[in-house]
Scaffold this active site. Structure first.
Site, PDB file in Angstrom:
ATOM      1  N   HIS A   1     -27.476   2.232  13.471  1.00  7.77           N
ATOM      2  CA  HIS A   1     -27.887   1.119  12.619  1.00  7.77           C
ATOM      3  C   HIS A   1     -26.745   0.477  11.832  1.00  7.77           C
ATOM      4  O   HIS A   1     -26.743  -0.732  11.640  1.00  7.77           O
ATOM      5  CB  HIS A   1     -28.955   1.610  11.634  1.00  7.77           C
TER       6      HIS A   1
ATOM      7  N   GLY B   1     -31.383  -4.009   2.815  1.00  3.91           N
ATOM      8  CA  GLY B   1     -32.255  -3.424   1.811  1.00  3.91           C
ATOM      9  C   GLY B   1     -33.706  -3.544   2.240  1.00  3.91           C
ATOM     10  O   GLY B   1     -34.117  -2.855   3.172  1.00  3.91           O
TER      11      GLY B   1
ATOM     12  N   ASP C   1     -30.704   3.157  17.205  1.00  2.01           N
ATOM     13  CA  ASP C   1     -31.021   2.758  15.843  1.00  2.01           C
ATOM     14  C   ASP C   1     -32.400   3.317  15.484  1.00  2.01           C
ATOM     15  O   ASP C   1     -33.418   2.885  16.033  1.00  2.01           O
ATOM     16  CB  ASP C   1     -31.014   1.237  15.754  1.00  2.01           C
TER      17      ASP C   1
ATOM     18  N   SER D   1     -30.185  -5.835   9.536  1.00  2.00           N
ATOM     19  CA  SER D   1     -31.334  -5.106   9.026  1.00  2.00           C
ATOM     20  C   SER D   1     -32.234  -6.071   8.255  1.00  2.00           C
ATOM     21  O   SER D   1     -32.661  -7.094   8.809  1.00  2.00           O
ATOM     22  CB  SER D   1     -30.851  -3.928   8.182  1.00  2.00           C
ATOM     23  N   TRP D   2     -32.547  -5.811   6.989  1.00  2.00           N
ATOM     24  CA  TRP D   2     -33.296  -6.794   6.200  1.00  2.00           C
ATOM     25  C   TRP D   2     -32.568  -8.130   6.183  1.00  2.00           C
ATOM     26  O   TRP D   2     -33.197  -9.188   6.154  1.00  2.00           O
ATOM     27  CB  TRP D   2     -33.515  -6.288   4.774  1.00  2.00           C
TER      28      TRP D   2
END
Length: 320
Positions: free
Chosen positions: A297, A47, A269, A114-115
């Site tokens: 990603h 997120g 990505d 990711s986050w």
């Protein structure tokens, strides 16, 4: 060899779920999957704001792991929904310690993409004595260059038609700072304005995370149940540099010394490009960096799935 790639484990249901009051008016949804007494692990969703999903449980062998997944502050089933109050990286790091103590674990493997990789690194650099291993995907270090890539110049050159759609949602006199402009739209008193802004914000991210066109994925991100929360929370974090100093996660990488780690990074990505994974490798030489030549990603892409599942298997003592 692509024909020998590992796939996700079969679907699995939690063996326990609950809500944990972490203070500041927030209550966190958590679930545990796998085998009680198995290798402890915590999964950190992306997120910021996305929440965890059933598919994410499947990156671990349930016979070997005891995995805790949770919806971060304001996300998914946690309450209050979409709240920005007391919602920072360091609040979540504190929540992770409360959850670890609740589970009774001395240490655990930390897994995030990711986050989730940002949060995993923040936690590991704060509590290195509580981390047995790190498995990371799609490295995001929250540097200004990475925020600019997504919201100023970079990904815009790869998806010009979608970029123009993202920009055109904002009044022309506000297009020089899209993060701030979207902040105002996402805080608008009119719920329809907020919803439309969230859809536009999330659609742009959905485009950058999909290597090949996946309209279902993009549409779900744009207009799914968590769309407004994802957009509001992500914008809040981006406006504040994810509550990290510029370059902090690289400068503090020496604190990861002695922690085994694997990074699975897609060569293509377009959301979190390989530069950040490469830069992290330079200051954390022990980590194994796998750049997947046909990867983007998402963890569901075949090459990314293969790397993640093999890493979690290895750290549980399971041979390839």
């Amino acid at each position: 060899m692509t024909e020998n790639r590992r796939t996700l484990y079969p679907e699995i249901e939690p063996y326990d779920t609950g809500m944990l009051d972490v203070g500041d008016g927030h209550t966190i949804y958590w679930e545990r999957v796998g085998t009680p007494g198995g290798k402890p692990a915590v999964f950190l969703h992306g997120g910021p704001g996305a929440g965890c999903s059933p598919g994410q449980r499947r990156q671990f062998d349930p016979a070997l792991y005891d995995v805790l997944l949770f919806d971060q502050r304001g996300c998914g089933r946690s309450t209050p929904f979409a709240s920005l109050d007391h919602n920072t990286t360091w609040d979540i790091v504190g929540d992770m310690e409360r959850l670890r103590e609740m589970c009774g674990h001395e240490k655990w493997l930390v897994f995030g993409g990711s986050w989730g990789s940002t949060l995993a690194l923040s936690y590991a650099q704060t509590h290195p004595d509580r981390v047995t291993e790190l498995v990371l995907r799609g490295i995001f270090l929250s540097r200004q260059s990475e925020l600019d890539w997504l919201c100023s110049y970079g990904a815009s050159e790869l998806y010009p038609e979608e970029w123009d759609r993202f920009v055109d949602h904002v009044p022309k006199d506000r297009q020089d700072d899209l993060i701030e402009a979207y902040r105002d739209l996402l805080d608008d008193p009119d719920p329809e304005v907020r919803k439309a802004a969230a859809s536009a914000w999330n659609r742009w991210e959905g485009v950058t995370v999909t290597l090949l066109p996946e309209e279902d994925t993009i549409n779900n991100m744009a207009d799914g149940e968590n769309a407004v929360a994802t957009a509001r929370i992500e914008n809040h974090y981006f406006r504040n540099g994810c509550f990290l100093d510029e370059g902090q996660l690289l400068e503090n990488a020496h604190k990861l010394a002695g922690i085994p780690g694997v990074i699975v990074q897609g060569r293509h990505d377009c959301c979190t490009p390989p530069r950040s994974a490469w830069d992290l490798k330079q200051v954390w030489p022990e980590v194994e960096l796998q750049i997947v030549s046909d990867g983007g990603h998402l963890y569901t892409e075949p090459g990314i799935t293969d790397g993640l599942v093999r890493a979690s298997d290895r750290f549980a003592g399971k041979s390839a």
